[in-house]
Design an enzyme around this catalytic site. Structure first.
Site, PDB file in Angstrom:
ATOM      1  N   HIS A   7       0.892  -1.186   0.000  1.00  0.00           N
ATOM      2  CA  HIS A   7       0.000   0.000   0.000  1.00  0.00           C
ATOM      3  C   HIS A   7       0.916   1.218   0.000  1.00  0.00           C
ATOM      4  CE1 HIS A   7      -3.573  -2.402   1.820  1.00  0.00           C
ATOM      5  NE2 HIS A   7      -3.691  -2.291   0.513  1.00  0.00           N
TER       6      HIS A   7
ATOM      7  N   GLU B 222       1.885   3.952   2.780  1.00  0.00           N
ATOM      8  CA  GLU B 222       2.379   3.520   4.100  1.00  0.00           C
ATOM      9  C   GLU B 222       3.902   3.626   4.130  1.00  0.00           C
ATOM     10  OE1 GLU B 222      -1.579   0.685   4.241  1.00  0.00           O
ATOM     11  OE2 GLU B 222       0.364  -0.292   4.375  1.00  0.00           O
TER      12      GLU B 222
ATOM     13  N   ARG C 249      -3.121   4.791  -2.212  1.00  0.00           N
ATOM     14  CA  ARG C 249      -2.934   3.472  -1.551  1.00  0.00           C
ATOM     15  C   ARG C 249      -2.821   2.331  -2.569  1.00  0.00           C
ATOM     16  NH1 ARG C 249      -5.731   0.247   2.768  1.00  0.00           N
ATOM     17  NH2 ARG C 249      -6.840  -1.469   1.811  1.00  0.00           N
TER      18      ARG C 249
ATOM     19  N   HIS D 270       2.632  -3.782   6.483  1.00  0.00           N
ATOM     20  CA  HIS D 270       1.762  -2.618   6.251  1.00  0.00           C
ATOM     21  C   HIS D 270       1.933  -1.646   7.425  1.00  0.00           C
ATOM     22  CE1 HIS D 270      -1.098  -4.515   3.217  1.00  0.00           C
ATOM     23  NE2 HIS D 270      -0.391  -5.539   3.613  1.00  0.00           N
TER      24      HIS D 270
ATOM     25  N   GLU E 151       1.078  -4.662  10.874  1.00  0.00           N
ATOM     26  CA  GLU E 151       0.652  -3.263  10.745  1.00  0.00           C
ATOM     27  C   GLU E 151       1.550  -2.486  11.707  1.00  0.00           C
ATOM     28  OE1 GLU E 151      -1.536  -1.656   8.948  1.00  0.00           O
ATOM     29  OE2 GLU E 151      -2.742  -3.245   8.017  1.00  0.00           O
TER      30      GLU E 151
END
Lengths: 94, 309
Positions: free
Chosen positions: B69, B72, B127, B196, B270
């Protein structure tokens, strides 16, 4: 280059499943151009959404009308982006 | 930068600067690092993977990717730091040395080059990929909904204008298909870690179904150990669990597909935002974020080494 002046990021706190569903209703309103950075999942999990300036008032009224708590996580997205760019260029110049 | 020692890891970089860094690292460590091109993006940019290997042929391997993405940014920046760390620690850190004496490591730092270039040139908040969808004025597919695992099920959108648009068919995105082909051709990848940001989570399959993965207990144990190691450095709080239980239903995700290919140790990170910056994490947090994440990666890689299958 896309400009994000006046865009804010709201951190929404949905207290229960009904409020999570309410926020999900917002997600479906394409004309508001909302950008969910952290989507609605379960009660208590923070929901972060970037709100373009033209949609800000409507979104805040909606949340307040449904008693859904929120804080302003980022006052002005473009200001943070400008800082990020300045930092990159300063170091590159160095 | 004239060398990977003078490269600045505490700032965000453009695609060209990161690709230049890859060449620096390969030139400095030709015995350990090589650069593979696994494909070209929708707009024709090369898709590069760094291979860290101490020999052997088609050794069992670990895959790590960042930046699928594009907005990020802390993930691509962390990937750069991981690459340098591996070259610094091989021969110094007994754990990493043992890992690399038996396993190869593949690191794809810019997994979505078109999207990443777009975040620098036009829209920092981008994204998805940059592919065009016939019949729609909206651009791009969510590359973490495009994999052939629960593709098109609830947990992704069929609306090309949505940030979680799954695409017309599984692997429609060349950025995804390039990895699929690489993984299938290699055939000996034993751990797959897709990174991510943000929300401080370490997750394992499944995302598209409530059904527990057959290896759930072991994956949960590894995730717990990895999160404990991560938190030990700066106290950054992480949660862990299956994707569907930890965040929400997400279909067509990377690690659901890799797990379906028999790659048991499939995880999604994440990374942080410990404060209130979201995707706009200040560059001053790049190195601390990479350092703490590295401790978790080492746990997963060490477990993979010690539990051959």
């Amino acid at each position: 280059k896309e400009n994000f002046a006046g865009h804010q990021v709201l951190r929404i706190s949905a207290a229960d499943e009904a409020q999570v569903q309410k926020v999900k209703e917002l997600e479906d309103l394409e004309h508001l151009q909302l950008d969910f950075w952290r989507g609605p999942t379960h009660p208590g999990a923070p929901i972060d959404v970037r709100v373009p300036f033209p949609s800000l008032q409507a979104v805040k009224i909606f949340l307040e009308a449904h008693g859904i708590g929120y804080t302003t996580m980022i006052e002005d997205v473009q200001a943070l982006l400008d800082e990020e760019q300045e930092q990159m260029f300063a170091l590159r110049a160095w | 930068a004239r060398s990977s020692d003078t490269f600045n890891y505490a700032t965000y970089h453009t695609l060209e600067e990161i690709y230049g860094f890859l060449d620096l690292l390969v030139a400095e460590h030709p015995q350990l690092v090589s650069k593979l091109q696994i494909g070209s993006s929708y707009e024709g940019r090369p898709i590069y993977v760094l291979k860290f290997s101490t020999g052997g042929s088609n050794r069992p391997a670990i895959w790590i990717d960042t930046g699928i993405h594009s907005r990020e940014w802390v993930t691509q920046a962390s990937g750069v730091w991981f690459a340098k760390k591996i070259t610094q620690d091989y021969g110094q850190d007994p754990t990493l040395t043992a890992i690399l004496d038996s396993l190869d490591i593949f690191l794809e730092i810019v997994t979505n080059p078109d999207g990443f270039a777009f975040t620098h040139s036009k829209n920092r908040m981008w994204r998805k990929t940059r592919s065009l969808t016939e019949g729609s004025s909206c651009v791009g597919v969510d590359p973490n909904r495009n994999w052939d695992a629960g593709f098109g099920l609830p947990g992704a959108s069929s609306n090309p204008c949505s940030e979680t648009y799954h695409g017309k068919f599984a692997n429609s995105e060349v950025e995804v298909k390039s990895i699929v082909d690489f993984v299938k051709n290699h055939g000996n990848i034993k751990a797959f870690i897709s990174i991510h940001s943000y929300s401080q989570l370490l997750m394992y399959p499944y995302g598209y179904t409530e059904e527990a993965a057959p290896d759930r207990d072991e994956l949960d144990q590894v995730a717990k150990s990895a999160v404990t190691a991560l938190t030990s450095l700066y106290g950054t709080k992480f949660e862990y669990g299956s994707i569907i239980k930890t965040i929400y239903q997400a279909s067509g995700t990377t690690v659901d597909w890799t797990y379906s290919q028999g790659i048991k140790y499939s995880f999604t990170f994440e990374l942080r935002d410990t404060g209130r910056y979201g995707f706009l994490l200040p560059a001053s947090q790049i190195v601390p974020t990479a350092q703490e994440t590295w401790l978790a990666l080492r746990i997963i890689m060490e477990h993979t080494l010690n539990h051959p299958y």
